[in-house]
Write a protein that holds these residues in place. Structure first.
Motif, PDB file in Angstrom:
ATOM      1  N   THR A  81       0.823  -1.212   0.000  1.00 27.59           N
ATOM      2  CA  THR A  81       0.000   0.000   0.000  1.00 27.59           C
ATOM      3  C   THR A  81       0.859   1.263   0.000  1.00 27.59           C
ATOM      4  O   THR A  81       0.340   2.359  -0.241  1.00 27.59           O
ATOM      5  CB  THR A  81      -0.932   0.034   1.229  1.00 27.59           C
ATOM      6  OG1 THR A  81      -0.181   0.327   2.417  1.00 27.59           O
ATOM      7  CG2 THR A  81      -1.654  -1.287   1.401  1.00 27.59           C
ATOM      8  N   VAL A 228      -4.858  -1.502  -1.079  1.00 24.55           N
ATOM      9  CA  VAL A 228      -4.150  -0.901  -2.216  1.00 24.55           C
ATOM     10  C   VAL A 228      -5.134  -0.122  -3.076  1.00 24.55           C
ATOM     11  O   VAL A 228      -4.852   1.012  -3.491  1.00 24.55           O
ATOM     12  CB  VAL A 228      -3.438  -1.985  -3.045  1.00 24.55           C
ATOM     13  CG1 VAL A 228      -2.919  -1.395  -4.366  1.00 24.55           C
ATOM     14  CG2 VAL A 228      -2.275  -2.579  -2.258  1.00 24.55           C
ATOM     15  N   LYS A 231      -6.057   3.314  -1.907  1.00 25.30           N
ATOM     16  CA  LYS A 231      -5.047   4.356  -2.022  1.00 25.30           C
ATOM     17  C   LYS A 231      -4.774   4.793  -3.458  1.00 25.30           C
ATOM     18  O   LYS A 231      -3.999   5.712  -3.688  1.00 25.30           O
ATOM     19  CB  LYS A 231      -3.743   3.889  -1.368  1.00 25.30           C
ATOM     20  CG  LYS A 231      -3.871   3.732   0.142  1.00 25.30           C
ATOM     21  CD  LYS A 231      -2.540   3.472   0.801  1.00 25.30           C
ATOM     22  CE  LYS A 231      -2.676   3.372   2.311  1.00 25.30           C
ATOM     23  NZ  LYS A 231      -1.379   3.191   2.991  1.00 25.30           N
TER      24      LYS A 231
END
Length: 263
Positions: A81, A228, A231
């Motif tokens: 991430t 992930v 973001k």
């Protein structure tokens, strides 16, 4: 050493750390005779059935080994991430006075915060274990507990705290521009700040490990993919609340059919 070679080497080392962490989690899962969803085979069932208060050596009932497991898990799940954040800092190396040392500082600060969170959740798991709430593998013993956790984490997706923390994680360049510090120390300070916001954004998905089992590779993979996606600048804001609805709905189902949970 040229700048291009240094940059490539640092990124390769970063991705190698992610692969190592996932390999370690896979290896630990195999050693404990667990399947992909964290449920035990014959040997794992024997371990899960043990009373953690018995006078014998059981690593999952001790802080040190359990903390090591959580720390590796944090690396496996959270380092992916961080890619958008490190790419944003990478851009500032070319357009501002960012440095490779600062890049490492950001990575280090982020890691320090998540290792601290690993220590905290290790303590929480031990309290839950000895309190009879979860078993030796970190799986909730009651559908009421599992359902309640899912509802709490789902509701958090709609909270102001989630919105603020996700906003920082979703736009790391804005954070860098507002808190810019140079060198390794400056990067470390910014990494600590970003890591704190990241914990505030993603803590709930770590807690959900107690629903599926903290050694569930399936849970780890799905949670990592979702964090992930959260973001990514293109779709990050579009997935947060739908996930909240899904978690609440799943929690309600577990509360409605508690006896069907956990076999």
């Amino acid at each position: 050493m040229s700048r291009a070679v240094l940059r490539t080497g640092m990124w390769l080392g970063f991705y190698a750390a992610i692969l190592w962490a996932w390999w370690m989690m896979f290896s630990m899962s195999r050693e404990m005779d667990l399947d992909w969803i964290g449920r035990p085979g014959p040997m794992g069932q024997a371990m899960a059935a043990m009373d953690p208060r018995m006078d014998m050596y059981m690593p999952m009932a001790e802080f040190g080994p359990l903390f090591w497991m959580w720390a590796i898990m944090m690396a496996a799940m959270m380092l992916p991430t961080l890619v958008p954040t490190l790419r944003s800092y990478d851009d500032l190396i070319h357009s501002a006075n960012g440095t490779r040392a600062g890049w490492l500082g950001v990575l280090t600060g982020f890691g320090v915060v998540w290792v601290g969170f690993a220590a905290l959740i290790t303590g929480i798991q031990l309290v839950l274990l000895f309190g009879g709430v979860v078993d030796m593998l970190g799986i909730a013993k009651s559908g009421w507990v599992a359902g309640g956790l899912m509802i709490v984490v789902g509701a958090f997706q709609f909270s102001r705290v989630k919105e603020v923390c996700h906003g920082v994680c979703h736009a790391p360049m804005t954070y860098f521009l507002g808190h810019w510090k140079t060198g390794f120390t400056g990067g470390l300070r910014m990494g600590l700040g970003l890591g704190t916001f990241c914990v505030g954004c993603c803590w709930g998905f770590m807690v959900l490990g107690f629903v599926g089992g903290v050694m569930s590779l399936l849970w780890m993979g799905l949670a990592t993919v979702f964090m992930v996606l959260e973001k990514l600048p293109q779709i990050g804001h579009r997935v947060t609340r739908p996930m909240g609805f899904l978690l609440i709905a799943g929690g309600v189902l577990l509360l409605a059919f508690p006896l069907s949970y956990g076999g």
